[in-house]
Design an enzyme around this catalytic site. Sequence first.
Site, short mmCIF file in Angstrom:
data_model
loop_
_atom_site.label_atom_id
_atom_site.label_comp_id
_atom_site.label_asym_id
_atom_site.label_seq_id
_atom_site.Cartn_x
_atom_site.Cartn_y
_atom_site.Cartn_z
NE ARG A 151 19.04 -1.33 -11.49
CZ ARG A 151 20.30 -1.78 -11.48
NH1 ARG A 151 21.27 -1.05 -12.01
NH2 ARG A 151 20.57 -2.96 -10.94
CD GLU A 159 18.69 -4.37 -3.68
OE1 GLU A 159 17.55 -3.97 -3.36
OE2 GLU A 159 19.18 -4.19 -4.80
NE ARG A 199 14.22 -0.07 -12.27
CZ ARG A 199 14.94 -0.71 -11.34
NH1 ARG A 199 15.21 -0.11 -10.19
NH2 ARG A 199 15.40 -1.92 -11.57
#
EC number: 3.1.-.-
Length: 274
Positions: A151, A159, A199
């Site tokens: 990330r 998004e 992540r």
Amino acid sequence: MREGDSNSKKSADVAVLSITLTGSTLTLIYTYKRYLTQFKRTNDIPRRIFRKHWLYGKVTSVGDGDNFHFFHMPGGIRGGWGWLRPVPQMIKNDSTAEKLVGDSRNMRFFNFNWITHGRSTKSKIQKAKSQFLKLNVPYKNRKNLPTIPIRLCGIDAPERAHFGNPAQPFGNEALIWLQNRILGKKVWVKPLSIDQYNRCVARVSYWDWFGGWKDLSLEMLKDGLAVVYEGKVNTEFDDREDKYRYYEFLARSRKKGLWIQNKFETPGEYKKRI
């Protein structure tokens, strides 16, 4: 020389050789474990690595505008990658970027709208989108590999459509930009923390032949395809927050990328709303 002295010398030589071989073996094992061990998932990364060291590897998949999958290649060529240890080969992409995000075409506007004031704004937005939709995405994503989900630190990209929720404007464009920039390429990753989705939140650097080393998060901010991260959890900037905010301000003032919109909902606001 007496026979006893000769035997003693041989024993001493054997002992020295044994100690040397043992020491060399232990050194090789230590070196391999510390510098050449491949990390295949987030939890494999030792705590000593975070915030202090960089990891080298290949981007094998880009699934969103601010994250990707990273195949760790410790030591690079000197670590045996490409001649002793296999490197995942990418499959060439036969689709254009527009086909990859097919619903983006449906966002075009009717030709007769030019007579309205809204046409001007919509045309500018569509023109801004088109420059990213035309970017080349050379490879397909490779899945089912031993990779670390990464990330990007310090930023939030618009998004894309998930779980029945509509995509934000420039969500697909951010994905295409990221695929164009790093998919199938080698990058350096500096682990900072692990987020709630397991992540690795990291600062990512890559080499550009025309501009030298690039900070991936910073480049997205410059092109107006991300905003500075707003969340209070897992907020990581690696001491570059001021720089990120400065280039976000420049992109906003120049109406680059997503900043061309008159009304803009940040990714953080969007996630809270849905």
